[in-house]
Design a protein around this motif. Structure first.
Motif, PDB file in Angstrom:
ATOM      1  N   ALA A   1      72.771  17.259  40.446  1.00  0.00           N
ATOM      2  CA  ALA A   1      73.370  18.539  40.861  1.00  0.00           C
ATOM      3  C   ALA A   1      72.306  19.561  41.182  1.00  0.00           C
TER       4      ALA A   1
ATOM      5  N   LEU B   1      76.731  18.523  51.133  1.00  0.00           N
ATOM      6  CA  LEU B   1      76.626  17.972  49.781  1.00  0.00           C
ATOM      7  C   LEU B   1      76.269  16.489  49.822  1.00  0.00           C
TER       8      LEU B   1
ATOM      9  N   VAL C   1      83.370  14.501  46.498  1.00  0.00           N
ATOM     10  CA  VAL C   1      82.310  15.388  45.988  1.00  0.00           C
ATOM     11  C   VAL C   1      82.911  16.559  45.208  1.00  0.00           C
TER      12      VAL C   1
ATOM     13  N   GLU D   1      80.427  18.286  42.642  1.00  0.00           N
ATOM     14  CA  GLU D   1      79.377  19.022  43.336  1.00  0.00           C
ATOM     15  C   GLU D   1      79.944  20.238  44.070  1.00  0.00           C
TER      16      GLU D   1
ATOM     17  N   ILE E   1      70.849  18.909  44.623  1.00  0.00           N
ATOM     18  CA  ILE E   1      71.769  19.361  45.668  1.00  0.00           C
ATOM     19  C   ILE E   1      71.740  20.880  45.777  1.00  0.00           C
TER      20      ILE E   1
ATOM     21  N   THR F   1      78.614  23.978  43.029  1.00  0.00           N
ATOM     22  CA  THR F   1      77.719  24.691  43.935  1.00  0.00           C
ATOM     23  C   THR F   1      78.388  25.848  44.674  1.00  0.00           C
TER      24      THR F   1
ATOM     25  N   GLY G   1      72.831  15.143  48.448  1.00  0.00           N
ATOM     26  CA  GLY G   1      72.964  14.247  47.308  1.00  0.00           C
ATOM     27  C   GLY G   1      72.503  12.837  47.571  1.00  0.00           C
TER      28      GLY G   1
ATOM     29  N   ARG H   1      74.667  27.865  41.280  1.00  0.00           N
ATOM     30  CA  ARG H   1      73.796  27.203  42.245  1.00  0.00           C
ATOM     31  C   ARG H   1      72.340  27.654  42.074  1.00  0.00           C
TER      32      ARG H   1
END
Length: 310
Positions: free
Chosen positions: A301, A202, A218, A221, A304, A225, A206, A231
């Motif tokens: 996001a 991540l 994180v 995130e 990522i 995800t 990112g 995702r």
């Protein structure tokens, strides 16, 4: 050479080696000679690099083989007592069951650190960085490699020891890599490895700056995800930019600059007004305005998720 064309070689000429064969033979002789020396792997790679100088093909072999040799030697351990032949760190990272006596011989708690070096393709520098990490980690370290990352299991001797280890490792990296950590008891080290590995993914996806990270850095995130459908949906948001290389490059620079337009424009060597135009185009293509808080968060996001999805 041209005068030999059209006639067969004499027996003596046929036995003569070509200049290329001579270079390869000389290189192999230096490799064999290095094998008789008790030097460290770093010195071996340096010697081979020097031996291959001036020959791109031999240099390519050294570059490709250096990392493989490191991985092989990390996985190889002489057989001693009580399962010492195992790649213990690798078994812990992969979650392989360990005999009770081996598990009991481990430190009760470890700091799990997964490190991504900023320049993994430069073998000599990478080997030196691994040696430096090994030195600052201290006694009891278990080390292996997974997915191009360095994985360290560092004994957590007591309260605060994990923080001290993170500080030393971060200083050792010197701004040239990323470090993700998690602490776990010896029976749950695979869980710590999986967490730290995902945090590192991540962080890199990112475009976070070099440094040390944990799951607390994180959380958003991580939560977003982990859901496969979320995702996938997020990755679909950013995918249209793949057809607009300049816009994708601009968004990447914008995120990397922590959403500073001035910094992003400087990094791209473009005028601020050009950057503003490109950001408007990104909003039109994706449906998310990168200059708004909500849009910037969504697009980050999405970047990522797209990196993880791919």
């Amino acid at each position: 050479m041209t005068e030999m064309i059209g006639r067969s070689l004499s027996p003596v000429e046929a036995l003569r080696s070509t200049p290329e064969e001579d270079r390869v033979a000389d290189f192999r002789a230096k490799v064999r000679a290095a094998g008789h020396q008790p030097d460290e792997l770093v010195e071996l790679v340096e010697l081979l690099t020097q031996a291959a100088a001036g020959d791109p093909r031999l240099a390519a072999i050294v570059r490709a083989g250096g990392s493989l040799l490191q991985d092989f030697l990390d996985g190889y351990q002489p057989r001693t007592t009580a399962e010492a032949a195992r790649d213990l760190a690798g078994d812990l990272a992969d979650g392989h069951p360990l005999p009770a006596d081996v598990l009991e011989g481990l430190t009760p708690r470890y700091l799990v650190a997964v490190v991504r070096l900023a320049e993994p393709g430069r073998e000599v520098e990478a080997l030196r960085a691994v040696d430096a990490l090994r030195a600052v980690a201290g006694e009891g370290l278990l080390l292996t490699h997974r997915d191009g990352n360095v994985v360290l299991f560092i004994p957590a001797a007591g309260p605060g020891s994990g923080e001290r280890s993170v500080t030393r490792l971060t200083q050792c990296l010197g701004g040239r890599g990323w470090l993700a950590t998690a602490e776990r008891d010896r029976a749950r080290l695979v869980d710590g490895f999986n967490e730290a590995s995902y945090v590192l993914r991540l962080v890199v996806a990112g475009l976070r700056p070099s440094g040390a990270y944990t799951i607390s850095d994180v959380l958003v995130e991580y939560a977003v995800t982990l859901n496969e459908k979320v995702r996938t949906d997020l990755a679909a948001v950013i995918r249209p930019l793949r057809a607009h290389k300049v816009l994708l490059e601009t968004l990447t620079a914008f995120v990397d600059s922590d959403y500073s337009r001035n910094k992003a424009a400087r990094s791209l060597f473009i005028h601020r007004s050009t950057l503003d135009y490109r950001l408007r185009r990104i909003g039109e293509v994706t449906g998310c305005d990168p200059t708004s808080g909500r849009g910037a968060q969504m697009l980050t996001a999405a970047m990522i998720a797209e990196a993880l999805h791919g």
